[in-house]
Design a protein around this motif. Structure first.
Motif, PDB file in Angstrom:
ATOM      1  N   ALA A  69      49.795  63.756  48.422  1.00  0.00           N
ATOM      2  CA  ALA A  69      48.927  64.874  48.814  1.00  0.00           C
ATOM      3  C   ALA A  69      49.734  66.156  49.050  1.00  0.00           C
ATOM      4  CB  ALA A  69      48.151  64.490  50.070  1.00  0.00           C
ATOM      5  N   ALA A  77      50.685  72.545  45.864  1.00  0.00           N
ATOM      6  CA  ALA A  77      49.442  73.200  46.302  1.00  0.00           C
ATOM      7  C   ALA A  77      49.498  73.555  47.788  1.00  0.00           C
ATOM      8  CB  ALA A  77      48.245  72.299  46.028  1.00  0.00           C
ATOM      9  N   TYR A 119      52.870  69.666  35.827  1.00  0.00           N
ATOM     10  CA  TYR A 119      53.359  69.734  37.206  1.00  0.00           C
ATOM     11  C   TYR A 119      54.891  69.644  37.207  1.00  0.00           C
ATOM     12  CZ  TYR A 119      52.615  69.001  42.265  1.00  0.00           C
ATOM     13  OH  TYR A 119      52.558  69.132  43.631  1.00  0.00           O
ATOM     14  N   PHE A 122      42.402  69.377  44.898  1.00  0.00           N
ATOM     15  CA  PHE A 122      43.725  69.230  44.290  1.00  0.00           C
ATOM     16  C   PHE A 122      44.743  68.747  45.309  1.00  0.00           C
ATOM     17  CE2 PHE A 122      47.681  70.774  42.228  1.00  0.00           C
ATOM     18  CZ  PHE A 122      47.513  70.155  41.013  1.00  0.00           C
ATOM     19  N   SER A 130      44.915  65.124  45.844  1.00  0.00           N
ATOM     20  CA  SER A 130      45.200  64.371  44.605  1.00  0.00           C
ATOM     21  C   SER A 130      44.022  63.517  44.145  1.00  0.00           C
ATOM     22  CB  SER A 130      46.421  63.450  44.759  1.00  0.00           C
ATOM     23  OG  SER A 130      47.509  64.116  45.304  1.00  0.00           O
ATOM     24  N   THR A 179      45.063  58.771  40.884  1.00  0.00           N
ATOM     25  CA  THR A 179      46.146  58.475  41.814  1.00  0.00           C
ATOM     26  C   THR A 179      45.665  57.667  43.018  1.00  0.00           C
ATOM     27  OG1 THR A 179      47.376  60.421  41.179  1.00  0.00           O
ATOM     28  CG2 THR A 179      47.842  59.549  43.344  1.00  0.00           C
TER      29      THR A 179
HETATM   30  N1  PFF Z   1      48.370  66.940  45.698  1.00  0.00           N
HETATM   31  C1  PFF Z   1      49.370  67.624  44.950  1.00  0.00           C
HETATM   32  C2  PFF Z   1      49.610  69.002  45.542  1.00  0.00           C
HETATM   33  O1  PFF Z   1      49.044  69.303  46.588  1.00  0.00           O
HETATM   34  O2  PFF Z   1      50.366  69.766  44.967  1.00  0.00           O
HETATM   35  C3  PFF Z   1      49.004  67.756  43.520  1.00  0.00           C
HETATM   36  C4  PFF Z   1      48.838  66.488  42.785  1.00  0.00           C
HETATM   37  C5  PFF Z   1      49.623  65.402  42.982  1.00  0.00           C
HETATM   38  C6  PFF Z   1      47.871  66.396  41.906  1.00  0.00           C
HETATM   39  C7  PFF Z   1      49.428  64.249  42.322  1.00  0.00           C
HETATM   40  C8  PFF Z   1      47.677  65.227  41.227  1.00  0.00           C
HETATM   41  C9  PFF Z   1      48.458  64.149  41.446  1.00  0.00           C
HETATM   42  F1  PFF Z   1      48.255  63.034  40.795  1.00  0.00           F
END
Ligand code: PFF
Length: 456
Positions: free
Chosen positions: A24, A28, A106, A228, A231, A236
């Motif tokens: 998480a 972001a 990413y 986002f 996640s 995930t």
């Molecule tokens: N949650 C992550 C963030 O806050 O940047 C983004 C992310 C991680 C998105 C893992 C998707 C994922 F599978």
């Protein structure tokens, strides 16, 4: 083929908490959240963001963990089992694909941050004589194709190595080490930030609410951010939930994750705004905040070198644990559905994510003149994921829960391992019932309509 015997599982509650929090807490939180708050009305944005978390983000997150734990298999098989039809495996497969695509861009973005971390260590980020010099340095790095691609490569290599070691020996063990490290460094940075001159101005900018800036578009941004950051919508949480034992109290394990995620976002914003205001710099938004504002300010203040190293270190750590979690659904899919062994699956996923991520890594160098719907490649692919694929993944998880599995069955799964807990706090069940049945579907419909309007 379902090779249950070779499936991974979490070794402890704390391992699960740190692994999911690691997923998480990511770019972001540390990069995107601060500029969103700065741009969209400070505390007013924080307020709608927290509402979005409570009314849709967290319930869909729990729904995905429940789907995973109930079926103990990867998203494709999980959706098929609960949907009681082969057709339902397709939305499950789509979420796996989304996670894979997310992992590709990413990592490209994280590669730039990784490169900046190395620049910070070399002392190149705390010795600028002018803002022009900062911008020039940034451009010279971003326009070097080899720089972007090699750091993207190294980043995937590190993540793949952790994933290669397995769910317990790799993901769990490394998150248990990296996440506390991130927290400690973040706290050190905020303490330092608070002692800088004009720190109060930064906090005032951040926390005074400007309700006039809350437009419908800002509400949608808050909803997207809530999705986002947790996640959801990309396989995930279904995958991480599938490694969870039936004895685990899901609510008790997941509330701390929600709190940690929100805590990191708010503290990161405090770090950035106290630093920016200490040099009287009005913080810019977007990537410029990290790549222009911070290096400039850190060149102006005593202790800037150490702060730049620590700051980029936490961003790298946050991105690392998130990237690992974005790759894991593909690996779990190849193991559970295709019968591959873990090592082969990690190789395939790592090489695939690296290759797919190359155009993203080249977006501002070799591909800088090539745009897709007017956007650089990396922004285009992020937009497709953020506006279509991720909301679609969350949407299907919710439809699966409401239409095929049933809210009562989902709530029964939630009670597994936690009967005593729910006897004490029965209102928590009512909260989830309300979110699954009312708030999440309504907000999901709004997100979707907006995405459709945007693209058609
Ligand atoms: N949650 C992550 C963030 O806050 O940047 C983004 C992310 C991680 C998105 C893992 C998707 C994922 F599978």
């Amino acid at each position: 083929m379902n090779s249950a015997s070779v499936r991974g599982s979490w070794g402890s509650r704390i391992g699960f908490i740190f692994a999911v929090a690691g997923s998480a807490v990511g770019l972001a939180n540390i990069w995107r959240f601060p500029y969103l708050v700065g741009k969209h009305g400070g505390a007013a944005f924080i307020f709608v963001y927290i509402l979005s978390l409570l009314l849709i983000g967290f319930p869909v997150f729990i729904a995905e963990i429940l789907i995973g734990r109930a079926t103990q298999t990867s998203p494709s098989g999980a959706f098929e089992k609960l949907g009681r039809s082969k057709i339902w495996s397709w939305p499950g497969k789509m979420t796996v694909l989304t996670g894979f695509i997310v992992s590709s861009f990413y990592s490209a973005v994280a590669g730039w941050i990784f490169g900046y971390f190395i620049e910070a260590v070399k002392g190149n980020l705390s010795s600028f004589a002018s803002t022009e010099a900062v911008a020039l340095h940034h451009t010279s790095l971003m326009q070097n194709p080899l720089w972007g691609v090699s750091f993207h490569f190294f980043f995937i290599l590190i993540c793949s190595t952790v994933l290669y070691l397995g769910v317990r020996g790799g993901i769990e063990r490394w998150n248990k080490f990296l996440m506390p490290l991130l927290f400690v460094v973040l706290i050190l940075l905020v303490l330092k930030g608070l002692t800088l001159p004009n720190a109060q101005d930064g906090l005032r900018f951040l926390f005074s609410p400007d309700w006039s800036l809350l437009t419908p578009a800002v509400l949608l941004t808050a909803l997207g951010q809530a999705f986002f950051t947790l996640s959801v919508g990309q396989g995930t949480m279904v995958t991480y939930g599938s490694y969870l034992s039936k004895e685990e109290n899901i609510v008790k394990s997941c509330v701390p994750i929600l709190l940690m995620d929100t805590f990191v976002s708010i503290i990161a914003a405090m770090v950035i705004f106290t630093i920016a205001f200490s040099a009287g710099v009005e913080p810019s938004s977007g990537p410029a905040l990290l790549f222009h504002t911070l290096p400039w300010v850190l060149s102006q203040i005593p202790g800037g070198y150490l702060m730049s190293v620590l700051f980029f270190l936490i961003v790298v750590l946050a991105a690392l644990t998130s990237e690992i979690s974005a790759m894991e659904p593909t690996i779990a899919y190849l193991i559970d559905e295709k019968g591959w062994n873990r090592h082969l699956a990690v190789w395939a996923c790592g090489i695939g994510a690296f290759l797919l991520g190359i155009p993203s890594a080249l977006s501002y160098s070799l591909l800088k003149n090539t745009t897709f719907f007017g956007l650089p490649f990396v922004d285009f692919i992020e937009s497709i994921c953020g506006h279509i694929l991720i909301p679609a993944g969350g949407f299907f998880a919710l439809i699966l829960l409401l239409g095929r599995w049933g809210v009562w069955n989902a709530l029964s799964e939630l009670k597994v391992g936690s009967h005593e807990f729910f006897k004490r706090y029965p209102w928590i069940l009512s909260y989830f019932w309300f979110c699954f049945k009312v708030s999440a579907p309504i907000l999901m419909a709004i997100i979707f309509l907006n995405s459709l309007l945007m693209f058609f």
